[in-house]
Write a protein that holds these residues in place. Structure first.
Motif, mmCIF file in Angstrom:
data_model
loop_
_atom_site.group_PDB
_atom_site.id
_atom_site.type_symbol
_atom_site.label_atom_id
_atom_site.label_comp_id
_atom_site.label_asym_id
_atom_site.label_seq_id
_atom_site.Cartn_x
_atom_site.Cartn_y
_atom_site.Cartn_z
ATOM 1 N N ALA A 110 9.582 29.261 22.677
ATOM 2 C CA ALA A 110 10.404 28.656 23.718
ATOM 3 C C ALA A 110 11.359 29.654 24.353
ATOM 4 C CB ALA A 110 11.200 27.482 23.139
ATOM 5 N N HIS A 111 11.524 30.813 23.748
ATOM 6 C CA HIS A 111 12.445 31.831 24.270
ATOM 7 C C HIS A 111 11.731 32.696 25.317
ATOM 8 C CE1 HIS A 111 15.502 30.837 21.323
ATOM 9 N NE2 HIS A 111 14.604 30.937 20.354
ATOM 10 N N GLY A 112 12.315 32.745 26.513
ATOM 11 C CA GLY A 112 11.708 33.497 27.602
ATOM 12 C C GLY A 112 11.485 34.962 27.289
ATOM 13 N N GLY A 113 12.414 35.574 26.571
ATOM 14 C CA GLY A 113 12.284 36.992 26.240
ATOM 15 C C GLY A 113 11.088 37.267 25.348
ATOM 16 N N VAL A 114 10.812 36.345 24.427
ATOM 17 C CA VAL A 114 9.663 36.501 23.535
ATOM 18 C C VAL A 114 8.369 36.365 24.332
ATOM 19 C CG1 VAL A 114 8.429 35.543 21.551
ATOM 20 C CG2 VAL A 114 10.931 35.664 21.532
#
Length: 232
Positions: A110-114
């Motif tokens: 859910a994390h954009g950076g990941v």
């Protein structure tokens, strides 16, 4: 058809719909390469757990994901017993398939950076075509230009039952009620996350596997792909 000689086949859908089994058999049937994107996120979740990085720390997780990609720490290997996933040379194929890593992958992804860290890696793996990729956003984000898109689903109860059998067959002590709750929680997480939420692409073909065997589902999907390849 695009300039690719063989198409990209994108399979999206909720957790427990059978995407991994179907994608593996479909790739074998077509002679395509399988790219298991879900395993990437599960492996990042496992690496985060081992490094004591909280699943809710997006910045630290993104940094971890970038380091894993840059160091080629995650490797997919073919074997007679099925595809293997290695993390820093260790076979983690079973370790990433626990319910905990499933929920961890849902949170981590859910994390954009990941997602950004793993996006280019996924595109590199499938750019030349002749691949089957499965995940949550393959047809919507990773390969929106994929020639064939499927959205594979099944009822929550059917998906929970399949997962329950899989885990109990491995000797794990779980309850159907717990698995059903986890399935529903993952659905909520995946559909409501801010980055690349789970949804059916406009051009994706809906495949409901609730009342079908894997073989029937794969045969149906293979026929669609082969028809696309044969089309002028």
């Amino acid at each position: 058809m695009s300039l690719r000689v063989r198409p990209i086949v994108a399979i999206d859908g909720p957790a427990g719909a059978g995407k991994s089994s179907v994608a593996r058999r479909l790739a074998e049937r077509l002679g395509f390469v399988l790219v298991d994107t879900g395993a990437l996120y599960r492996t990042v979740a496992l690496a985060a757990e081992r490094a004591a990085v909280p699943f809710d720390d997006g910045e630290a997780l993104a940094q971890l994901a970038r380091s894993l990609v840059e160091s080629n720490a995650i490797v997919f290997e073919r074997s007679s017993g099925g595809p293997k996933v290695k993390l820093f040379g260790e076979d983690v194929s079973d370790a990433i398939r626990t319910p905990e890593m499933g929920l961890g992958a849902s949170t981590v992804s859910a994390h954009g950076g990941v997602r950004a860290a793993l996006l280019d890696l996924q595109r590199q793996m499938g750019a030349s075509g002749g691949v089957v990729l499965e995940g949550r956003d393959i047809g919507t984000v990773v390969f929106p230009d994929a020639e064939v898109k499927f959205f594979l689903t099944a009822s929550p109860e059917i998906r929970a039952g399949r997962r329950y059998k899989e885990l109990t067959d491995k000797g794990q002590v779980v309850t159907f009620e717990r698995i059903l709750e986890e399935v529903k929680q993952r659905d909520a997480n995946d559909m409501n996350r801010a980055h690349a939420p789970l949804r059916q692409a406009e051009t994706a073909i809906l495949i409901d596997s609730s009342g079908s065997t894997v073989d029937i589902t794969v045969s149906k999907m293979a026929a669609i792909v082969l028809a696309k390849i044969a089309a002028p």
